[in-house]
Design a protein around this motif. Structure first.
Motif, short mmCIF file in Angstrom:
data_model
loop_
_atom_site.label_atom_id
_atom_site.label_comp_id
_atom_site.label_asym_id
_atom_site.label_seq_id
_atom_site.Cartn_x
_atom_site.Cartn_y
_atom_site.Cartn_z
N THR A 17 0.79 -1.29 0.06
CA THR A 17 -0.09 -0.18 -0.07
C THR A 17 0.81 1.29 -0.05
O THR A 17 0.69 2.22 -0.51
CB THR A 17 -0.95 0.07 1.32
N THR A 73 1.96 1.68 -3.53
CA THR A 73 0.98 2.47 -4.13
C THR A 73 0.77 4.06 -4.00
O THR A 73 0.50 4.83 -4.90
CB THR A 73 -0.44 1.87 -4.04
N LEU A 74 0.79 4.36 -2.64
CA LEU A 74 0.71 5.67 -2.09
C LEU A 74 1.71 6.53 -2.96
O LEU A 74 1.48 7.79 -3.24
CB LEU A 74 0.63 5.94 -0.58
N CYS A 75 2.98 5.88 -2.86
CA CYS A 75 4.12 6.96 -3.15
C CYS A 75 4.17 7.03 -4.99
O CYS A 75 4.65 8.06 -5.29
CB CYS A 75 5.37 6.62 -2.75
N ASN A 76 3.65 5.96 -5.57
CA ASN A 76 3.56 5.99 -6.98
C ASN A 76 2.56 6.96 -7.49
O ASN A 76 1.45 6.27 -7.73
CB ASN A 76 3.85 4.42 -7.42
N VAL A 77 2.75 7.99 -7.70
CA VAL A 77 1.66 9.10 -8.10
C VAL A 77 1.31 8.60 -9.34
O VAL A 77 -0.14 8.83 -9.79
CB VAL A 77 2.08 10.52 -8.08
N SER A 89 0.46 6.05 -10.60
CA SER A 89 -0.26 4.66 -10.49
C SER A 89 -1.91 5.20 -10.53
O SER A 89 -2.46 4.05 -10.55
CB SER A 89 -0.05 3.76 -9.69
N THR A 90 -2.33 6.40 -10.09
CA THR A 90 -3.66 6.62 -10.23
C THR A 90 -4.40 6.32 -11.56
O THR A 90 -3.89 6.65 -12.78
CB THR A 90 -3.92 8.16 -10.01
N VAL A 91 -5.57 5.55 -11.58
CA VAL A 91 -6.43 5.29 -12.51
C VAL A 91 -7.50 6.28 -12.80
O VAL A 91 -8.38 5.93 -13.72
CB VAL A 91 -6.78 3.82 -12.40
N THR A 92 -7.70 6.97 -11.68
CA THR A 92 -9.08 8.08 -11.82
C THR A 92 -8.75 8.88 -13.32
O THR A 92 -7.71 9.43 -13.44
CB THR A 92 -9.04 8.73 -10.77
N GLU A 148 -10.33 12.24 -14.81
CA GLU A 148 -10.82 13.49 -14.37
C GLU A 148 -11.84 13.85 -15.58
O GLU A 148 -11.37 14.73 -16.28
CB GLU A 148 -10.08 14.78 -13.79
N TYR A 149 -12.93 13.33 -15.68
CA TYR A 149 -13.67 13.22 -17.19
C TYR A 149 -13.96 14.54 -17.91
O TYR A 149 -13.37 14.69 -18.92
CB TYR A 149 -14.93 12.42 -17.08
N PRO A 150 -14.63 15.58 -17.14
CA PRO A 150 -15.01 16.57 -18.04
C PRO A 150 -13.88 17.50 -18.42
O PRO A 150 -13.79 18.09 -19.51
CB PRO A 150 -16.04 17.36 -17.35
N GLU A 151 -12.84 17.43 -17.54
CA GLU A 151 -11.55 18.43 -18.13
C GLU A 151 -10.76 17.78 -19.15
O GLU A 151 -10.08 18.43 -19.88
CB GLU A 151 -10.76 18.41 -16.66
#
Lengths: 188, 371
Positions: free
Chosen positions: A63, A66-70, A72-75, A77-80
């Motif tokens: 974990t 994962t926290l440190c690996n920026v 790796s974010t899969v989100t 930010e759709y409209p932008e």
């Protein structure tokens, strides 16, 4: 309900096998050997805490990584990020029929997709060309009935259709969801 | 046996203000305004008490807001998400938005519940939190009460939060709530034992139950903190403190009290609106308090890690937030324990090991083997 007397009447090989043959820990011999129900002092008080602590530390390491690996974010930010949005490979939007540069598709009007569809979304309307050969006339796709299950794509032997990436389908006109996927009728 | 070894006399002690009599500039200003420069009269005391109450309320709500935001943001990052991003810069106003939503919600009470206990329960946990905040020394002059038996006071008040859960779960008249409340009670009774053994180790080492004196005894460099100063025993006690305080806070992996998958929310199943937000707020204030107590006892409180750095409240905050990060890290890594595993962990492992550790620390102190 079967009474014990009734049970003895039936021969053992015909008795219903509702319980497994191996009774496991229920027999006294197995109970004496079973380490699951009664672990030894070493296994319970010494081995388990040490192994457990190491496994917990391993989990914390994962974990933290994962926290440190920026990146790796899969989100998304759709409209932008609408212009640069990339969909994952397995995304299932609507069914599309790819066309090559000459505007030709690969569909042979075999109707396998129509048969594979569980809710009658697809209607393949064939026609005869000049050589009296069956070709695709209209490929009608009713998006309002489609559940995007991808069974038609899996059924297609020619890769003529696939699931698209488009997902902005909101509309006020229900009829606009019934579409013809092929660009031109017939083929030489 | 050299008794002076476990209370090393620092050269700088004489230069420092005596924290028991030190005053804050704000308090001095109020006393001067009221024409009572030393000691203070009734007016200045009243004004100071009102200032203190406002300060505690503001601090608690601000802490809860920051911690909720921090928890959600870190939870997102631990799970490859972004966490709140839309409300204000970096989602900082997310907690305010949530709080506003909860304020506007209908306060719904089930028909079969008992009104008195149902409405009493949400008030209690924050009361206990305020009482504990009063004795935590935030800085050399930043404390509200300085009782001689501060640590015993804390261990007595810490049970109030669990009492609130029990009362609330009973008053809700819901079987899931009651199960959650009873689990909380069992858990608190069990883990309180180990927690107080951790406190006892510090009392044994420093010879003090006054929190200010405990902090003052850890002056100097970071190896004067009890976590390092007691070789081995201090670190083990710190780990046990983290585990038992996580259980006392009812946080994952010990959140059998809420256990969404089993109890649909546990003790707060029947609470909505502002009553729920009181529980929610108290949960996070308790988290800060537990971290602050851990920092005070084991990590030197407001003392700087090196002698040449100035001491102050910022060090206590930094240490507390480091421990809070640990709590959040635990929550988003570990799966929940079953209730029997929870009890086995306490009574079969933590309690005997805490006792052994206490004896070990006692031997270290008696022989003078302290850094």
């Amino acid at each position: 309900m079967t009474t014990p007397d009734q049970h003895q009447d039936t021969p053992p090989q015909n008795r219903p096998q509702s319980r497994p043959q191996n009774m496991g820990a229920f027999t006294p011999e197995a109970q004496a050997e079973d380490t699951c129900t009664k672990p030894s002092f070493y296994a319970y008080f010494i081995k388990r805490p040490i192994v457990g602590a190491f496994s917990l530390l391993t989990g914390m390491g994962i974990t933290l990584k994962t926290l440190c690996n920026v990146t790796s974010t899969v989100t998304q930010e759709y409209p932008e990020n609408r212009d640069t949005l990339t969909m994952p490979p397995a995304f299932r939007g609507q069914v599309i029929m790819p066309h090559d540069e000459e505007g030709e598709h690969k569909c042979t009007a075999c109707t396998l997709c129509e048969k594979a569809c569980p809710n009658g979304t697809i209607s393949v309307l064939p026609m005869k060309n000049i050589a009296n050969k069956k070709v695709l006339g209209k490929y009608i796709y009713r998006f309002d009935q489609c559940t995007l299950c991808s069974l038609c794509v899996e059924a297609c032997p020619f890769d003529a259709i696939r699931m698209g990436n488009d997902f902005e389908h909101a509309t006020v006109d229900k009829d606009s969801l019934v579409m013809v996927l092929n660009e031109k009728e017939g083929r030489l | 046996m050299d008794t002076s070894t476990h209370q090393p006399v620092q050269q700088s002690v004489a230069e420092r203000l005596d924290p028991h009599t030190a005053t804050t500039p704000l308090g001095d200003w109020v006393r001067e305004l009221c024409d009572a420069p030393d000691g203070g009269n009734l007016l200045s005391m009243t004004i100071n008490v009102i200032i203190i109450i406002i300060a505690i309320c503001a601090f608690s709500s601000l802490t809860a807001m920051v911690l909720v935001w921090m928890e959600r943001k870190l939870a997102g990052r631990f799970q490859r998400r972004l966490g709140p991003t839309r409300t204000g810069p970096f989602g900082l106003l997310q907690t305010a938005a949530d709080g506003l939503k909860l304020f506007l919600k209908e306060g719904f009470r089930p028909n079969a519940s008992d009104p008195f206990t149902y409405y009493l329960a949400p008030l209690l946990p924050l009361t206990g939190a305020f009482m504990v905040l009063a004795v935590i020394p935030f800085g050399p002059s930043m404390w509200i009460a300085d009782p001689e038996l501060g640590l015993i006071f804390i261990s007595a008040i810490a049970g109030l939060g669990v009492l609130a859960l029990l009362i609330g779960s009973w008053g809700s008249n819901n079987k899931y709530s009651l199960m959650g409340g009873l689990r909380a009670g069992a858990q608190a009774i069990s883990y309180e034992v180990s927690l107080i053994l951790c406190f006892l180790l510090i009392v044994l080492a420093s010879g003090e139950t006054n929190l200010l004196n405990i902090v003052e005894g850890q002056q100097g460099n970071f190896w004067n903190w009890w976590i390092i100063k007691l070789p081995g025993a201090g670190f083990i006690a710190f780990i046990f403190f983290i585990i038992t305080s996580t259980a006392e806070l009812n946080r994952t992996p010990f959140d059998t009290t809420e256990a969404e998958s089993e109890l649909t929310g546990g003790f707060h199943t029947e609470y909505s609106g502002i009553a729920f937000s009181m529980f929610f707020l108290a949960e996070y204030v308790h988290m800060f308090i537990a971290a602050a107590i851990g920092a005070t006892l084991f990590l030197g409180g407001y003392n700087a890690p090196f002698e040449f750095l100035p001491d102050g409240w910022w060090w206590l905050m930094a240490k507390s937030y480091a421990i809070i990060f640990l709590y959040i890290w635990f929550r988003w890594t570990f799966p929940r324990l079953r209730i029997d595993q929870l009890m086995a962990l306490e009574w079969k492992f933590l309690l005997p090991l805490s006792l052994i550790n206490l004896v070990f620390a006692g031997i270290l102190i008696a022989m003078g083997w302290i850094l």
